[in-house]
Design an enzyme around this catalytic site. Structure first.
Site, short mmCIF file in Angstrom:
data_model
loop_
_atom_site.label_atom_id
_atom_site.label_comp_id
_atom_site.label_asym_id
_atom_site.label_seq_id
_atom_site.Cartn_x
_atom_site.Cartn_y
_atom_site.Cartn_z
N GLU A 76 84.95 -30.35 72.97
CA GLU A 76 85.54 -29.44 71.98
C GLU A 76 84.67 -29.30 70.73
O GLU A 76 84.65 -28.24 70.11
CB GLU A 76 86.94 -29.92 71.58
N PHE A 135 103.06 -37.81 73.72
CA PHE A 135 101.75 -37.88 74.37
C PHE A 135 100.86 -36.74 73.89
O PHE A 135 101.24 -35.57 73.91
CB PHE A 135 101.91 -37.82 75.89
#
Length: 557
Positions: free
Chosen positions: A51, A113
């Site tokens: 990313e 999560f």
């Protein structure tokens, strides 16, 4: 038309004129990627290896094209991996929209999560950021984000979208992008008159031009202004390609590794005209030697006025507009004695002749091969300074580098974005072996997309700039800066699927550069230089910019 949030996002990007998006998929953005699959003929998605590479690619794309760069990441670690790239864009005022997914609204704030408060994390490094909890607001948020990214002083904007918002439906009607109007409200007759008086009274005007010239597209206005008042022009690192490097008024880069002509002229002028620059500590960290000059600052951002250096007068507004209004009103000057004095200081701008393998020789070869077709991107370190010092830039937006944040690992991702955005140019990324190791995985992205960029590694087996400081200021205690890695960069590049060459002798340079430029795919060049090669000239941190350390000074202790 009733559409999901994901489809509204894609259609809104298309409405804003987005052609390319850099990203990496994950669970929280699956709905978005499903729509990207359907729109792949209209919106080109570039899958990076990380990313951070996506953020740097969006940044490089924006710098090379002048358009808004766009990157996309999933929630949690995907979002946090964008942070360095967002901060890099923020420090250099690059228009970018970063889009992140997040967990569904009922899971927000519950340590779910892959949940992270990315809007909280990025608040200090974005112009603005959003978490879109209502699908009905998504389209207008996207439209507003692109406007904010571009207006005034550009910068990154982040849009965080919970996963359930991308699945919910609402009405979509195509919206025209908000028009970005150049800021000129404060370019008043009073501000112009005060500037005119300072300029007309000056006998030794000197221009310090910054990245605002590139941002506003004011190169021609700068040329017209400088030529009318016969003022020598220095540039910051962010402005290196925005004034013709072969112009008779050009004095080179200013600051810590600036030229003798720029640094000394800044201390001898009677008027320092600062255009789209912020008086960075890497330019003027000690103000004692510029106190004899009046200071005129022109900048679109009022927060930059009087922030680092107290000015005598200012104009707040877009540089292109300000210079266009100011230039016809000022007196034409000759300043022959001043120009002669500054011209006599420009000897160090010439590339020294050499028979050994070093950065100067490589850039001399590249200068001769450059038919106004090269874009140079860099990582951060010695090689970055050598690029600024020795490459002769011929075109606007042809130098892409991390200036404010100084991000190692920036260059290759940025080169990918620049090459995709400007397929008519040849992008050459200059790296050190230290910087290259940080994001070398993006070479796989370049290979997959068959990008004809050239990756040059200035291989000196060390973290060169830090080692140079250890040599000068820490009595040669080279703590963790000698790399001694057995990595074979040629084999590594070939493993990624790129062509690769190693240069160890002067006689090899011409043939390798010819082969690299003839290739239509990524090429890596491992260029071996001496570990002790240093960047000169240099000004010590905190010293006045006319206290210049040369190689001769070091040799003579």
């Amino acid at each position: 038309m009733l559409l999901t949030g994901a489809e509204i996002l894609i259609k809104s990007l298309l409405d804003e004129g987005v052609e390319t998006i850099f990203g990496y998929p994950g669970g929280a953005v699956l709905n978005i990627y499903d729509e990207l699959y359907k729109y792949k003929d209209k919106l080109h998605h570039v899958l990076t290896c990380h990313e951070q590479g996506a953020a740097h690619a969006a940044d490089g794309y924006a710098r090379a094209t002048g358009k808004v760069g766009v990157c996309l990441a999933t929630s949690g670690p995907g979002a946090t991996n964008l942070v360095t790239g967002i901060a890099t864009a923020y420090m250099d005022s690059v228009p970018m929209v970063a889009i992140t997914g997040n967990v569904a609204k009922p899971l927000l704030g519950k340590d779910s999560f892959q949940e992270v408060d990315i809007t909280g994390i990025t608040m200090p490094i974005t112009k603005h950021n959003y978490i879109v909890r209502d699908v009905n607001k998504l389209q207008e948020v996207i439209r507003e984000a692109f406007y904010i990214a571009q207006e005034g002083r550009p910068g990154p904007v982040l849009i965080d979208i919970p996963k359930d918002v991308t699945a919910e439906k609402t009405q979509y009607t195509k919206l025209i992008p908000k028009e970005v109007i150049r800021k000129a409200d404060y370019i008043t007759d009073k501000a112009l008159q005060e500037a005119i008086e300072l300029i007309n009274q000056s006998k030794r005007p000197f221009i310090y031009a910054g990245g605002g010239i590139r941002i506003s597209g004011a190169t021609q206005e700068l040329i017209n202004f400088a030529e009318k008042i016969k003022a020598p022009v220095s540039t910051s690192l962010m402005c290196m390609a925005e004034f013709p490097n072969d112009h008779e008024l050009y004095t080179g880069m200013i600051g810590m590794h600036g030229t003798k002509a720029s640094n000394i002229a800044a201390t001898k002028c009677d008027l320092l005209i600062t255009l789209g620059a912020r008086f960075s500590d890497r330019v003027i960290s000690n103000q004692n030697h510029i106190k004899n000059a009046k200071v005129l600052q022109i900048d679109v951002d009022p927060a930059e006025i009087n922030k680092n250096v107290k000015v005598d007068t200012c104009i707040v507004g877009d540089l292109k507009v300000a210079l266009d209004k100011l230039t016809p009103l000022i007196d034409e000057k000759k300043n022959e004695e001043w120009i002669s004095l500054v011209s006599g200081l420009k000897e160090d701008m010439k590339i020294p002749s050499t028979d050994e393998l070093n950065p100067e020789l490589l850039f001399d070869k590249l200068n001769k091969l450059n038919d106004n077709n090269f874009i140079i991107s860099t990582e951060v370190g010695q090689h970055q300074m050598w690029s600024a010092q020795y490459f002769k830039f011929k075109a606007e937006r042809s130098f892409i580098t991390s200036g404010g944040l100084g991000t190692m690992g920036y260059g290759l991702g940025a080169a990918i974005g620049a090459q995709i955005g400007r397929s008519d140019k040849r992008v050459i990324n200059i790296a050190g072996d230290g910087s290259f190791g940080m994001n070398c995985n993006e070479l796989a992205t370049a290979v997959k997309n068959r990008l004809p960029l050239i990756q040059v590694i200035m291989n000196n087996n060390c973290l060169g700039m830090v080692r140079q400081w250890q040599n000068f200021f820490y009595e040669g205690r080279y703590s963790e800066t000698t790399l001694d890695r057995p990595t074979d960069y040629v084999k590594l590049a070939e493993a990624f699927g790129a062509k690769a060459f190693r240069i160890t002798k002067v006689e090899e340079i011409d043939e390798v550069l010819r082969k690299a430029l003839d290739s239509n795919e990524p090429v890596l060049i491992d260029y071996m230089i001496n570990t002790d090669k240093k960047v000169f000239p240099m000004v010590a941190p905190g010293a006045p910019i006319n206290q210049i350390i040369s190689e001769e000074d070091i040799n003579n202790n």
